[in-house]
Design a protein around this motif. Structure first.
Motif, mmCIF file in Angstrom:
data_model
loop_
_atom_site.group_PDB
_atom_site.id
_atom_site.type_symbol
_atom_site.label_atom_id
_atom_site.label_comp_id
_atom_site.label_asym_id
_atom_site.label_seq_id
_atom_site.Cartn_x
_atom_site.Cartn_y
_atom_site.Cartn_z
ATOM 1 N N ASP A 150 0.838 -1.188 0.000
ATOM 2 C CA ASP A 150 0.000 0.000 0.000
ATOM 3 C C ASP A 150 0.881 1.249 0.000
ATOM 4 O OD1 ASP A 150 0.925 0.317 2.579
ATOM 5 O OD2 ASP A 150 -1.016 -0.007 3.545
ATOM 6 N N MET A 151 0.289 2.420 0.145
ATOM 7 C CA MET A 151 1.026 3.673 0.053
ATOM 8 C C MET A 151 2.053 3.823 1.176
ATOM 9 S SD MET A 151 -1.899 6.423 -1.101
ATOM 10 C CE MET A 151 -0.659 7.714 -1.245
ATOM 11 N N GLU A 152 1.860 3.131 2.291
ATOM 12 C CA GLU A 152 2.793 3.207 3.419
ATOM 13 C C GLU A 152 3.877 2.128 3.356
ATOM 14 O OE1 GLU A 152 -0.692 3.520 4.044
ATOM 15 O OE2 GLU A 152 -0.245 5.673 3.896
ATOM 16 N N GLY A 153 3.895 1.346 2.268
ATOM 17 C CA GLY A 153 4.882 0.282 2.153
ATOM 18 C C GLY A 153 4.555 -0.931 2.994
ATOM 19 N N GLN A 154 3.290 -1.084 3.377
ATOM 20 C CA GLN A 154 2.845 -2.235 4.148
ATOM 21 C C GLN A 154 2.467 -3.376 3.204
ATOM 22 O OE1 GLN A 154 2.359 -2.335 7.858
ATOM 23 N NE2 GLN A 154 3.865 -0.711 7.496
ATOM 24 N N PRO A 193 -14.467 -19.197 -9.118
ATOM 25 C CA PRO A 193 -13.392 -18.238 -9.347
ATOM 26 C C PRO A 193 -13.841 -16.968 -10.057
ATOM 27 C CG PRO A 193 -13.273 -19.997 -10.949
ATOM 28 C CD PRO A 193 -14.374 -20.365 -10.003
ATOM 29 N N PHE A 194 -15.127 -16.884 -10.394
ATOM 30 C CA PHE A 194 -15.637 -15.701 -11.075
ATOM 31 C C PHE A 194 -16.600 -14.897 -10.205
ATOM 32 C CE2 PHE A 194 -14.954 -19.153 -14.194
ATOM 33 C CZ PHE A 194 -13.852 -18.612 -14.839
ATOM 34 N N ALA A 195 -16.664 -15.201 -8.911
ATOM 35 C CA ALA A 195 -17.568 -14.492 -7.995
ATOM 36 C C ALA A 195 -16.776 -13.526 -7.136
ATOM 37 C CB ALA A 195 -18.323 -15.489 -7.118
ATOM 38 N N VAL A 196 -17.164 -12.257 -7.156
ATOM 39 C CA VAL A 196 -16.435 -11.243 -6.393
ATOM 40 C C VAL A 196 -16.556 -11.481 -4.899
ATOM 41 C CG1 VAL A 196 -18.360 -9.613 -6.354
ATOM 42 C CG2 VAL A 196 -15.994 -8.765 -6.202
ATOM 43 N N GLU A 197 -17.669 -12.054 -4.464
ATOM 44 C CA GLU A 197 -17.860 -12.299 -3.035
ATOM 45 C C GLU A 197 -16.998 -13.454 -2.530
ATOM 46 O OE1 GLU A 197 -21.269 -14.333 -5.271
ATOM 47 O OE2 GLU A 197 -20.219 -12.409 -5.295
ATOM 48 N N ASP A 198 -16.371 -14.198 -3.442
ATOM 49 C CA ASP A 198 -15.521 -15.298 -3.024
ATOM 50 C C ASP A 198 -14.065 -14.890 -2.840
ATOM 51 O OD1 ASP A 198 -17.539 -17.072 -2.831
ATOM 52 O OD2 ASP A 198 -17.165 -18.137 -4.694
ATOM 53 N N TRP A 199 -13.810 -13.575 -2.787
ATOM 54 C CA TRP A 199 -12.490 -13.087 -2.421
ATOM 55 C C TRP A 199 -12.447 -12.847 -0.913
ATOM 56 C CZ3 TRP A 199 -7.988 -12.270 -5.164
ATOM 57 C CH2 TRP A 199 -8.067 -12.443 -6.554
ATOM 58 N N GLY A 200 -11.317 -13.201 -0.297
ATOM 59 C CA GLY A 200 -11.156 -12.973 1.131
ATOM 60 C C GLY A 200 -10.739 -11.541 1.425
ATOM 61 N N GLU A 201 -10.439 -11.264 2.675
ATOM 62 C CA GLU A 201 -9.981 -9.938 3.083
ATOM 63 C C GLU A 201 -8.483 -9.792 2.817
ATOM 64 O OE1 GLU A 201 -11.940 -7.532 4.250
ATOM 65 O OE2 GLU A 201 -13.699 -8.849 4.044
ATOM 66 N N TRP A 202 -8.030 -8.543 2.748
ATOM 67 C CA TRP A 202 -6.596 -8.279 2.682
ATOM 68 C C TRP A 202 -5.982 -8.534 4.062
ATOM 69 C CZ3 TRP A 202 -3.801 -7.292 -1.624
ATOM 70 C CH2 TRP A 202 -4.486 -6.870 -2.766
ATOM 71 N N HIS A 203 -4.881 -9.282 4.086
ATOM 72 C CA HIS A 203 -4.198 -9.584 5.346
ATOM 73 C C HIS A 203 -2.846 -8.884 5.373
ATOM 74 C CE1 HIS A 203 -7.110 -12.642 6.546
ATOM 75 N NE2 HIS A 203 -7.062 -13.111 5.310
ATOM 76 N N ASN A 204 -2.594 -8.114 6.441
ATOM 77 C CA ASN A 204 -1.320 -7.427 6.595
ATOM 78 C C ASN A 204 -0.242 -8.424 7.002
ATOM 79 O OD1 ASN A 204 0.885 -5.908 8.013
ATOM 80 N ND2 ASN A 204 -0.380 -4.172 7.411
ATOM 81 N N LEU A 205 0.873 -8.410 6.279
ATOM 82 C CA LEU A 205 1.969 -9.348 6.530
ATOM 83 C C LEU A 205 3.238 -8.657 7.019
ATOM 84 C CD1 LEU A 205 1.769 -11.667 3.362
ATOM 85 C CD2 LEU A 205 0.691 -12.012 5.588
ATOM 86 N N GLN A 206 3.129 -7.422 7.459
ATOM 87 C CA GLN A 206 4.333 -6.651 7.766
ATOM 88 C C GLN A 206 5.121 -7.229 8.939
ATOM 89 O OE1 GLN A 206 4.772 -4.428 5.461
ATOM 90 N NE2 GLN A 206 6.800 -3.824 6.169
ATOM 91 N N ASP A 207 4.428 -7.753 9.935
ATOM 92 C CA ASP A 207 5.066 -8.422 11.083
ATOM 93 C C ASP A 207 6.086 -7.537 11.794
ATOM 94 O OD1 ASP A 207 3.554 -10.572 10.309
ATOM 95 O OD2 ASP A 207 5.219 -11.727 9.484
ATOM 96 N N GLY A 208 5.815 -6.235 11.854
ATOM 97 C CA GLY A 208 6.681 -5.331 12.605
ATOM 98 C C GLY A 208 7.915 -4.847 11.874
ATOM 99 N N LEU A 209 8.138 -5.285 10.639
ATOM 100 C CA LEU A 209 9.294 -4.823 9.875
ATOM 101 C C LEU A 209 9.039 -3.422 9.321
ATOM 102 C CD1 LEU A 209 10.104 -8.100 7.898
ATOM 103 C CD2 LEU A 209 11.292 -7.213 9.913
ATOM 104 N N GLY A 210 10.133 -2.751 8.942
ATOM 105 C CA GLY A 210 10.006 -1.414 8.378
ATOM 106 C C GLY A 210 9.278 -1.440 7.050
ATOM 107 N N PRO A 211 8.897 -0.297 6.517
ATOM 108 C CA PRO A 211 8.171 -0.285 5.238
ATOM 109 C C PRO A 211 9.006 -0.904 4.122
ATOM 110 C CG PRO A 211 8.924 1.926 5.827
ATOM 111 C CD PRO A 211 9.151 1.059 7.018
ATOM 112 N N PHE A 212 8.329 -1.662 3.253
ATOM 113 C CA PHE A 212 8.986 -2.295 2.117
ATOM 114 C C PHE A 212 8.973 -1.348 0.921
ATOM 115 C CE2 PHE A 212 7.460 -6.584 3.923
ATOM 116 C CZ PHE A 212 8.619 -6.722 4.676
ATOM 117 N N GLN A 213 9.998 -1.465 0.092
ATOM 118 C CA GLN A 213 10.039 -0.705 -1.162
ATOM 119 C C GLN A 213 9.572 -1.534 -2.358
ATOM 120 O OE1 GLN A 213 13.256 -0.459 0.894
ATOM 121 N NE2 GLN A 213 11.910 1.025 1.891
#
Length: 404
Positions: A211-215, A226-246
């Motif tokens: 995202d814009m913060e490098g998360q 595989p063609f249903a929009v409701e069958d997508w899950g949520e976005w999961h943050n994987l940063q685990d305390g590390l600094g922003p990624f480039q």
């Protein structure tokens, strides 16, 4: 080969690491917005002397993509400069064609959005094209559009049973192309600055991005459709305390195991999938560390089926390029980092195997806008010099052409 004759097993030829018959294709957007292309003159050879112009339209360098359709034709995704329009351009598949390229297909844009800052393309179920777009800062969503699947229709046909001379009517189910080729744009929450895709399973796509913060985030399809929009899950943050990624990239080796690679200043971190087919990953591990900041990295697949990682050291300086790759029968070890090439002030690196499965490394120089490549000789040794391909290039993308 028709759409009805194509199967997922046949589509897997594009994912294999065995020698094949194809040429590397290079598409580019010039500083003036022209869409140009070039390709190898034959398998594993050099390229033509000049790039050809594909259309008379002008394009934005953002979100430019090149890929191969499930029928083996080259396809491009490009955004018009003068209109809020995303175009899908593919080779003309008609036997009576007079030109190589068909007329561009207008994919439009989501309502209220003028341009994507990032796009991604993925082959989904049965090789159908899935397009993702995002415009962080201008929109709060990631957008998804896909080729509609074939429709199953019941037909009545006349057949003559064995031992009989009289035909009887039977009902059979047949697959026919959809009435509308492309779906509408579907909104997935959260916008990404950059995106990368891979297959979670045959029916499910994994979408990774920053995202814009490098998360770091991932989002995956979770349902059976595989063609249903409701069958997508949520976005999961994987940063685990590390600094922003480039930068973050996702890739799978030929065993189907997924890996995430992220660069953060002078470090590369790796996260490995914990179970095949599941959206579950182990914690980040420090994969490599350098004395200077990294400017970019690229992922590819080597002939042994393992991943190959290239990283440029130096923030737009004269830093070198280092590489490592998976080894061993189980692809569970990594080779030592090896110096493979001198720097080209690269803003973009792309690894692309040739028909003989040896890798080619393409690099676009930010300062000179020149595109060049070097070839792999052995696992850890590359040609000492770069071969110049073009100048005045702002963005480029690679794919393979199996129907030259």
């Amino acid at each position: 080969m028709s759409l009805q004759e194509f199967s997922p097993d046949e589509f897997s030829i594009f994912k294999s690491n065995h020698p094949g018959v194809y040429r590397v294709f290079v598409g580019g957007i010039t500083a003036e917005g022209r869409l140009v292309y070039n390709e190898q003159t034959s398998e594993n050879s050099g390229f033509s002397d000049e790039f050809k112009t594909l259309t008379d339209l002008t394009y934005s360098p953002a979100g430019f993509q090149a890929f191969t359709t499930r029928d083996g034709y080259v396809a491009l995704l490009a955004q018009q400069n003068t209109a809020a329009e995303l175009l899908y351009i593919t080779e003309d598949q008609r036997e009576e064609r007079s030109h190589r390229w068909a007329r561009p297909t207008q994919l439009g844009m989501p309502s209220g959005l003028s341009k994507f800052t990032a796009t991604a393309v993925h082959h989904g179920l049965n090789g159908l094209i899935n397009v993702f777009g995002s415009a962080a800062g201008d929109d709060s969503k990631t957008w998804w559009k896909f080729q509609n699947p074939n429709q199953i229709k019941t037909r009545e046909e006349k057949v003559i049973p064995p031992g009989s001379t009289e035909p009887i009517a039977v009902r059979v189910e047949v697959a026919e192309p959809p009435d509308i080729t492309w779906s509408d744009w579907h909104a997935l929450p959260k916008a990404m600055v950059e995106m990368s895709t891979s297959s979670l399973t045959e029916r499910k796509i994994l979408l990774a991005g920053l995202d814009m913060e490098g998360q770091a985030y991932i989002c995956a399809q979770k349902g059976k459709d595989p063609f249903a929009v409701e069958d997508w899950g949520e976005w999961h943050n994987l940063q685990d305390g590390l600094g922003p990624f480039q930068q973050m990239e996702v890739a799978a080796n030929t065993e189907g195991l997924l890996f995430l690679f992220a660069r953060c200043e002078n470090n590369i971190y790796m996260k490995q999938q914990s179970r095949l087919g599941q959206c579950e990953f182990m914690p980040w591990v420090l994969f490599a560390s350098f004395k200077a900041n990294l400017s970019t990295l690229a992922l590819g697949t080597y002939k042994n089926g393992g991943l190959y990682v290239v990283a440029q050291v130096g923030d737009r300086g004269e830093g070198p390029l280092f590489a490592t790759h998976q080894t061993g029968e189980l692809l569970n070890r990594w080779s030592p980092l090896t110096l493979i090439a001198a720097s080209r002030n690269s803003s973009q690196l792309v690894l692309q195997p040739g028909a003989n499965t040896d890798l080619n490394l393409f690099a676009l120089s930010t300062d000179s806008q020149s595109l060049a490549y070097t070839r792999q000789i052995t696992e850890d040794f590359w040609q000492a010099s770069w071969t110049q391909l073009a100048s005045n290039i702002e963005s480029f993308a690679l794919t393979i052409d199996v129907t030259p």
